[in-house]
Write a protein that holds these residues in place. Structure first.
Motif, mmCIF file in Angstrom:
data_model
loop_
_atom_site.group_PDB
_atom_site.id
_atom_site.type_symbol
_atom_site.label_atom_id
_atom_site.label_comp_id
_atom_site.label_asym_id
_atom_site.label_seq_id
_atom_site.Cartn_x
_atom_site.Cartn_y
_atom_site.Cartn_z
ATOM 1 N N ASP A 24 48.096 33.424 32.326
ATOM 2 C CA ASP A 24 47.501 32.280 31.824
ATOM 3 C C ASP A 24 46.291 32.333 31.472
ATOM 4 O OD1 ASP A 24 50.096 30.919 31.996
ATOM 5 O OD2 ASP A 24 49.684 30.356 33.973
ATOM 6 N N MET A 25 45.419 33.102 31.911
ATOM 7 C CA MET A 25 43.721 32.784 32.038
ATOM 8 C C MET A 25 43.072 33.951 31.406
ATOM 9 S SD MET A 25 43.294 31.482 35.838
ATOM 10 C CE MET A 25 41.544 30.998 35.432
ATOM 11 N N ARG A 29 45.213 27.957 44.637
ATOM 12 C CA ARG A 29 45.257 26.938 43.779
ATOM 13 C C ARG A 29 44.300 26.988 42.475
ATOM 14 N NH1 ARG A 29 45.884 20.469 45.469
ATOM 15 N NH2 ARG A 29 46.029 19.686 43.363
ATOM 16 N N GLY A 30 44.848 26.667 41.401
ATOM 17 C CA GLY A 30 43.881 26.813 40.230
ATOM 18 C C GLY A 30 43.619 28.348 39.825
ATOM 19 N N SER A 31 44.430 29.286 40.258
ATOM 20 C CA SER A 31 44.277 30.704 39.955
ATOM 21 C C SER A 31 45.146 31.235 39.073
ATOM 22 C CB SER A 31 44.337 31.760 41.235
ATOM 23 O OG SER A 31 45.756 31.584 41.815
ATOM 24 N N ASN A 32 45.147 32.322 38.377
ATOM 25 C CA ASN A 32 45.933 33.057 37.461
ATOM 26 C C ASN A 32 47.230 33.282 37.899
ATOM 27 O OD1 ASN A 32 46.189 33.668 34.919
ATOM 28 N ND2 ASN A 32 45.533 35.814 35.492
ATOM 29 N N HIS A 33 48.259 33.256 36.546
ATOM 30 C CA HIS A 33 49.706 33.413 36.841
ATOM 31 C C HIS A 33 49.808 34.415 35.912
ATOM 32 C CE1 HIS A 33 51.279 30.097 39.610
ATOM 33 N NE2 HIS A 33 50.031 29.716 39.373
#
Length: 214
Positions: free
Chosen positions: A185-186, A158-162
């Motif tokens: 995304d990050m 959860r909350g990690s990169n895609h």
């Protein structure tokens, strides 16, 4: 009068297109071809049934998906064969009458004793705005006008990169090129190359090698 899909604020998309006011070259082609008009009518019916079957947020998602299909799939066709293929594929998707819209997920990339997931998006146009922003940020000429496959390689928590990859159509200098493009995304990862084999494996391996991580 030929049926095509028009946005209405109070409903979804309905068949009420007046050929005297075609808004795109694709719509004009539909009006000029009886077989395409029939497909358009069939699609409008399939859409109405599908929107009735969709539940909760999937109804909203299906409306957005259909708008994307019109703009980034149907309207980039420049011949009748392309339109026929696009309509047939979309009718097949809508005919499933899914109550909940779910992207396909499969465990494909080996990692230790397990594997990482690859998510294949129903809405292949979902990432186009992001891809085009990344092209602009990296001073790449042209723009993405449509994608016919889109995948996501999530890091897995959860909350990690895609990391997204797509087989897309790039317009630059008046010409069209089939490209594979990825971004995330990050971390600001980005890559774009010509399509080679056009297989799912090609897109997965490209996205994993050039844009995955974080």
């Amino acid at each position: 009068m030929a049926g095509t899909l028009v946005l209405h604020d109070n409903t979804a998309l309905s068949a009420s297109f007046d050929c005297a006011h075609a808004r795109s070259s694709a719509e004009a082609r539909v009006c000029a071809n009886a077989a395409l008009r029939n497909l358009d009518d069939e699609l409008a019916t399939a859409y109405r049934v599908a929107i009735d079957a969709a539940e909760g947020s999937s109804k909203r998602d299906l409306k957005r998906e259909q708008r994307h299909w019109i703009t980034f799939v149907r309207d980039i066709c420049d011949d009748d064969e392309c339109l026929t293929t696009a309509y047939a594929a979309r009718i097949k998707v809508l005919a499933a009458n899914d109550s909940v819209l779910v992207n396909e997920s499969s465990c494909e990339i080996p990692e230790g004793s397990s594997c990482r997931s690859v998510i294949t998006y129903r809405d292949t146009s979902y990432r186009i705005a992001s891809f085009n922003k990344t092209l602009k940020d990296h001073h790449v000429a042209g723009s993405i006008i449509g994608c016919d496959r889109l995948i996501d390689l999530p890091v897995g928590f959860r909350g990690s990169n895609h990391s997204f990859g797509g087989f897309c159509t790039l317009v630059s200098g008046g010409g069209r090129t089939s490209v594979k493009v990825c971004n995330d995304d990050m971390l600001g990862r980005f890559a774009i190359e010509p399509v080679s084999s056009g297989t799912h494996a090609e897109l997965r391996e490209f996205t994993d090698a050039r844009c995955f991580g974080g």
